[in-house]
Scaffold this active site. Structure first.
Site, short mmCIF file in Angstrom:
data_model
loop_
_atom_site.label_atom_id
_atom_site.label_comp_id
_atom_site.label_asym_id
_atom_site.label_seq_id
_atom_site.Cartn_x
_atom_site.Cartn_y
_atom_site.Cartn_z
CG ASP A 18 1.42 6.88 6.98
OD1 ASP A 18 1.72 6.97 5.77
OD2 ASP A 18 0.66 7.69 7.54
N GLY A 19 4.54 6.65 6.04
CA GLY A 19 5.65 7.61 6.00
C GLY A 19 6.70 7.35 4.94
CG ASN A 20 6.94 3.56 3.02
OD1 ASN A 20 7.43 3.49 4.13
ND2 ASN A 20 6.30 2.55 2.45
N GLY A 21 6.57 7.83 1.70
CA GLY A 21 6.65 8.92 0.73
C GLY A 21 7.43 10.10 1.29
CG HIS A 35 6.30 2.91 -1.57
ND1 HIS A 35 5.63 3.20 -0.41
CD2 HIS A 35 5.71 3.70 -2.52
CE1 HIS A 35 4.70 4.10 -0.63
NE2 HIS A 35 4.73 4.43 -1.91
CB SER A 63 -5.72 1.14 1.92
OG SER A 63 -5.72 2.33 1.16
CD GLU A 65 -9.96 3.53 1.53
OE1 GLU A 65 -9.07 2.91 2.15
OE2 GLU A 65 -11.14 3.11 1.48
CG ASN A 66 -2.96 2.93 -0.50
OD1 ASN A 66 -2.51 2.03 0.20
ND2 ASN A 66 -3.06 4.18 -0.07
NE ARG A 192 -5.49 9.89 8.50
CZ ARG A 192 -4.50 10.77 8.29
NH1 ARG A 192 -4.51 11.92 8.91
NH2 ARG A 192 -3.52 10.48 7.46
CB SER A 194 -6.13 4.86 7.44
OG SER A 194 -5.68 6.17 7.70
#
Ligand code: FPP
Length: 240
Positions: A18-21, A35, A63, A65-66, A192, A194
């Site tokens: 997590d955290g690329n953005g 990314h 995911s 959800e992505n 989380r 996720s």
């Protein structure tokens, strides 16, 4: 370091990258820039696994959800996956990496699925390290798909419903050939799960790290693993 340094290493490490953005935004760049930087870290962390005694590395790439992200980000990520699978094939084969994918392939582009199938086939005899990429993966979706397959077997009279237990269901999960993760790492300061490996991580240790994924180095990975070896796992039992 000698053999002892890997004696208590986690056999299976799973990572929520997590955290690329945020990493990209902090540099005034589009999210996809993050990314791409994240993809470079995948190679570095994978290369570190054999020397750290890690046999299985599972990474959360996309995911269920992505899909809710912007069309630009989703299509950019899909392009990145295709490029990564194409460009990394030779290196993965030569490094003895056995690659597998988990998640529902039904919604993925057929060219991407063809690359995934090809890479699995080309690397399936490799034994040095196992890389599992979760692509269009969600833990609840996986359990639902597994249940559907199990229900079909029951309806066909091949499985007695009275005999169904946790071990029966696990055989229908995408991860049926993998051991459960010993350690789940999530970068970027979010604590989380996720929807990642919900069933499989019932007894996993969790490590939530502030570092954004594109900054997560092999040295930090080694420090997290060293922290793990100092912890005692009880699997629900009382301390001995
Ligand atoms: C989460 O960061 C990251 C993703 C949803 C994509 C992960 C993909 C890669 C690291 C690309 C490489 C993968 C492979 C298999 C080559 P985020 O976008 O949620 O970051 P944010 O929380 O800062 O917005």
């Amino acid at each position: 370091m000698g053999k002892d340094s890997t004696r208590n290493a986690p056999e299976h490490v799973a990572i929520i990258m997590d955290g690329n953005g945020r990493w990209a935004q902090a540099r005034g760049k589009p999210r996809l820039f993050g990314h791409h930087a994240g993809a470079k870290r995948v190679r570095e962390i994978l290369e570190a696994c054999p020397e750290q005694g890690v046999k299985y590395l599972t990474i959360f790439a996309f995911s269920t959800e992505n899909w809710k992200r912007t069309q630009t980000e989703v299509s950019g990520l899909m392009k990145l996956f295709k490029r990564y699978l194409t460009h990394e094939t030779k290196a993965l084969v030569e490094a003895g990496v056995c690659v597998r994918f988990i998640g529902d392939r039904i919604r993925l582009d057929e060219n991407l699925v063809a690359l995934m199938d090809e890479l699995e086939l080309l690397t399936c005899h490799n034994t040095k390290v196992n890389l599992t990429v979760a692509l269009n993966y969600g833990g609840r979706d996986e359990v639902a798909r597994a249940t559907k397959r199990l229900a079909r077997e029951v309806a066909a009279g091949k499985i007695d419903p009275e005999s169904v237990d946790a071990e029966t269901l696990a055989r229908f999960l995408d991860t049926y050939v993998l051991p459960d993760p010993d350690l789940v790492i999530r970068t970027s300061g979010e604590a989380r799960i996720s929807n990642f490996l919900l069933w499989q991580s019932a007894y996993s240790e969790y490590e939530f790290i502030d570092t954004l994924w594109p900054d997560f180095t092999r040295d930090e990975f080694a420090r997290v693993l060293a922290g793990y070896t100092n912890r005692e796992r009880r699997f629900g039992a009382v301390p001995g």
